[in-house]
Design a protein around this motif. Structure first.
Motif, PDB file in Angstrom:
ATOM      1  N   UNK A 184       0.814  -1.212   0.000  1.00  6.72           N
ATOM      2  CA  UNK A 184       0.000   0.000   0.000  1.00  6.72           C
ATOM      3  C   UNK A 184       0.847   1.261   0.000  1.00  6.72           C
ATOM      4  N   UNK A 185       1.927   1.250   0.771  1.00  9.20           N
ATOM      5  CA  UNK A 185       2.838   2.401   0.808  1.00  9.20           C
ATOM      6  C   UNK A 185       3.476   2.644  -0.552  1.00  9.20           C
ATOM      7  N   UNK A 186       3.840   1.574  -1.225  1.00  9.54           N
ATOM      8  CA  UNK A 186       4.428   1.712  -2.553  1.00  9.54           C
ATOM      9  C   UNK A 186       3.370   2.111  -3.585  1.00  9.54           C
ATOM     10  N   UNK A 187       2.164   1.575  -3.450  1.00  7.47           N
ATOM     11  CA  UNK A 187       1.101   1.871  -4.413  1.00  7.47           C
ATOM     12  C   UNK A 187       0.717   3.343  -4.396  1.00  7.47           C
ATOM     13  N   UNK A 188       0.675   3.956  -3.224  1.00  4.79           N
ATOM     14  CA  UNK A 188       0.282   5.367  -3.149  1.00  4.79           C
ATOM     15  C   UNK A 188       1.378   6.267  -3.723  1.00  4.79           C
ATOM     16  N   UNK A 189       2.586   5.746  -3.862  1.00  7.19           N
ATOM     17  CA  UNK A 189       3.686   6.513  -4.456  1.00  7.19           C
ATOM     18  C   UNK A 189       3.722   6.402  -5.971  1.00  7.19           C
ATOM     19  N   UNK A 190       2.882   5.541  -6.544  1.00  2.00           N
ATOM     20  CA  UNK A 190       2.820   5.418  -7.999  1.00  2.00           C
ATOM     21  C   UNK A 190       2.232   6.690  -8.598  1.00  2.00           C
ATOM     22  N   UNK A 191       2.743   7.118  -9.749  1.00  2.00           N
ATOM     23  CA  UNK A 191       2.291   8.384 -10.328  1.00  2.00           C
ATOM     24  C   UNK A 191       0.877   8.355 -10.904  1.00  2.00           C
ATOM     25  N   UNK A 192       0.296   7.211 -11.095  1.00  3.69           N
ATOM     26  CA  UNK A 192      -1.056   7.140 -11.662  1.00  3.69           C
ATOM     27  C   UNK A 192      -1.387   5.722 -12.037  1.00  3.69           C
ATOM     28  N   UNK A 193      -2.137   5.577 -13.094  1.00  6.48           N
ATOM     29  CA  UNK A 193      -2.538   4.251 -13.539  1.00  6.48           C
ATOM     30  C   UNK A 193      -3.593   3.665 -12.624  1.00  6.48           C
ATOM     31  N   UNK A 194      -3.946   2.434 -12.868  1.00  7.07           N
ATOM     32  CA  UNK A 194      -4.985   1.760 -12.102  1.00  7.07           C
ATOM     33  C   UNK A 194      -4.594   1.602 -10.629  1.00  7.07           C
ATOM     34  N   UNK A 195      -3.369   1.170 -10.366  1.00  5.25           N
ATOM     35  CA  UNK A 195      -2.935   0.932  -8.990  1.00  5.25           C
ATOM     36  C   UNK A 195      -2.809   2.250  -8.232  1.00  5.25           C
ATOM     37  N   UNK A 196      -2.164   3.244  -8.834  1.00  9.69           N
ATOM     38  CA  UNK A 196      -2.014   4.542  -8.177  1.00  9.69           C
ATOM     39  C   UNK A 196      -3.348   5.231  -7.940  1.00  9.69           C
ATOM     40  N   UNK A 197      -4.259   5.114  -8.898  1.00  9.97           N
ATOM     41  CA  UNK A 197      -5.578   5.721  -8.752  1.00  9.97           C
ATOM     42  C   UNK A 197      -6.382   5.019  -7.664  1.00  9.97           C
ATOM     43  N   UNK A 198      -6.314   3.692  -7.620  1.00  8.96           N
ATOM     44  CA  UNK A 198      -7.028   2.947  -6.574  1.00  8.96           C
ATOM     45  C   UNK A 198      -6.481   3.309  -5.193  1.00  8.96           C
ATOM     46  N   UNK A 199      -5.165   3.407  -5.076  1.00  4.28           N
ATOM     47  CA  UNK A 199      -4.572   3.794  -3.790  1.00  4.28           C
ATOM     48  C   UNK A 199      -4.988   5.211  -3.404  1.00  4.28           C
ATOM     49  N   UNK A 200      -5.069   6.106  -4.381  1.00  2.84           N
ATOM     50  CA  UNK A 200      -5.521   7.469  -4.122  1.00  2.84           C
ATOM     51  C   UNK A 200      -6.967   7.524  -3.651  1.00  2.84           C
ATOM     52  N   UNK A 201      -7.799   6.660  -4.217  1.00  5.86           N
ATOM     53  CA  UNK A 201      -9.199   6.601  -3.779  1.00  5.86           C
ATOM     54  C   UNK A 201      -9.305   6.058  -2.356  1.00  5.86           C
ATOM     55  N   UNK A 202      -8.484   5.077  -2.023  1.00  2.00           N
ATOM     56  CA  UNK A 202      -8.455   4.555  -0.658  1.00  2.00           C
ATOM     57  C   UNK A 202      -8.029   5.659   0.306  1.00  2.00           C
ATOM     58  N   UNK A 203      -7.007   6.416  -0.079  1.00  2.00           N
ATOM     59  CA  UNK A 203      -6.556   7.534   0.753  1.00  2.00           C
ATOM     60  C   UNK A 203      -7.660   8.569   0.917  1.00  2.00           C
ATOM     61  N   UNK A 204      -8.348   8.903  -0.156  1.00  2.00           N
ATOM     62  CA  UNK A 204      -9.444   9.866  -0.079  1.00  2.00           C
ATOM     63  C   UNK A 204     -10.571   9.385   0.830  1.00  2.00           C
ATOM     64  N   UNK A 205     -10.907   8.095   0.745  1.00  2.00           N
ATOM     65  CA  UNK A 205     -11.928   7.517   1.611  1.00  2.00           C
ATOM     66  C   UNK A 205     -11.504   7.608   3.078  1.00  2.00           C
ATOM     67  N   UNK A 206     -10.252   7.243   3.355  1.00  2.00           N
ATOM     68  CA  UNK A 206      -9.753   7.298   4.736  1.00  2.00           C
ATOM     69  C   UNK A 206      -9.752   8.729   5.261  1.00  2.00           C
ATOM     70  N   UNK A 207      -9.329   9.670   4.419  1.00  2.00           N
ATOM     71  CA  UNK A 207      -9.350  11.086   4.825  1.00  2.00           C
ATOM     72  C   UNK A 207     -10.764  11.534   5.173  1.00  2.00           C
TER      73      UNK A 207
END
Length: 182
Positions: A64-87
């Protein structure tokens, strides 16, 4: 993609860590306390903290820590959505639960992963997906919870953010080595 961690997000990510580690740590503490008295140990104290029981959570946390550092794509976007939900959840808890406000808790100069590191993240996510099919239900749950926690805390200025900052260059170097470039 959401790349800002709020204080509410840190609360959610930390709560996930507490949920994973507190019961076993408490059982170990209770067992030690019971052994100092001459009484029989309580049933809850019979458990023992064993790091091997938490490996799926820790692996998921790192992914998860590595995924949120991805610049985009499916994995980076999914991690960003998880972060947004948690926020969102954490900010609501802070505001309605204790009347507090939230602030940004993102570490300075959060590093976006390069293509070598991104390739490693794809391989890690794929491996986790494949291995998930062979895991028992508690291990699957721990892996998923760890990924959620890692995506939530990976860009934070807390200790998890520092761990993520150390993991990203390692993943990038491994990716460059796999790709043949040094």
């Amino acid at each position: 993609m959401n790349t800002t961690v709020t204080l509410g997000g840190v609360v959610v990510g930390t709560a996930l860590h507490i949920r994973e580690f507190a019961p076993a740590a408490w059982a170990t503490f209770a067992k030690k306390a019971a052994s100092k008295t001459d009484g029989a140990p309580p049933a809850a104290a019979a458990a023992k903290f064993n790091l091997r029981d938490h490996v799926p959570f820790l692996v998921g946390d790192a992914i998860g820590m590595l995924a949120i550092s991805c610049p985009g794509g499916l994995i980076g976007t999914a991690a960003g959505k998880v972060l947004g939900f948690s926020n969102t959840i954490g900010d609501k808890v802070l505001s309605s639960g204790v009347g507090g406000s939230t602030v940004a808790a993102t570490r300075d100069a959060a590093h976006a992963m390069d293509q070598g590191g991104a390739a490693v993240v794809v391989l890690l996510v794929f491996t986790a997906f494949v291995l998930r099919k062979t895991m028992q239900k508690p291990q699957k749950k721990a892996l998923g919870t760890g990924m959620w926690s890692g995506a939530t805390l990976g860009l934070s200025s807390a200790a998890s953010g520092i761990a993520a900052a150390a993991l990203v260059p390692v993943a990038e170097q491994l990716g460059h080595t796999l790709g043949g470039a040094l």
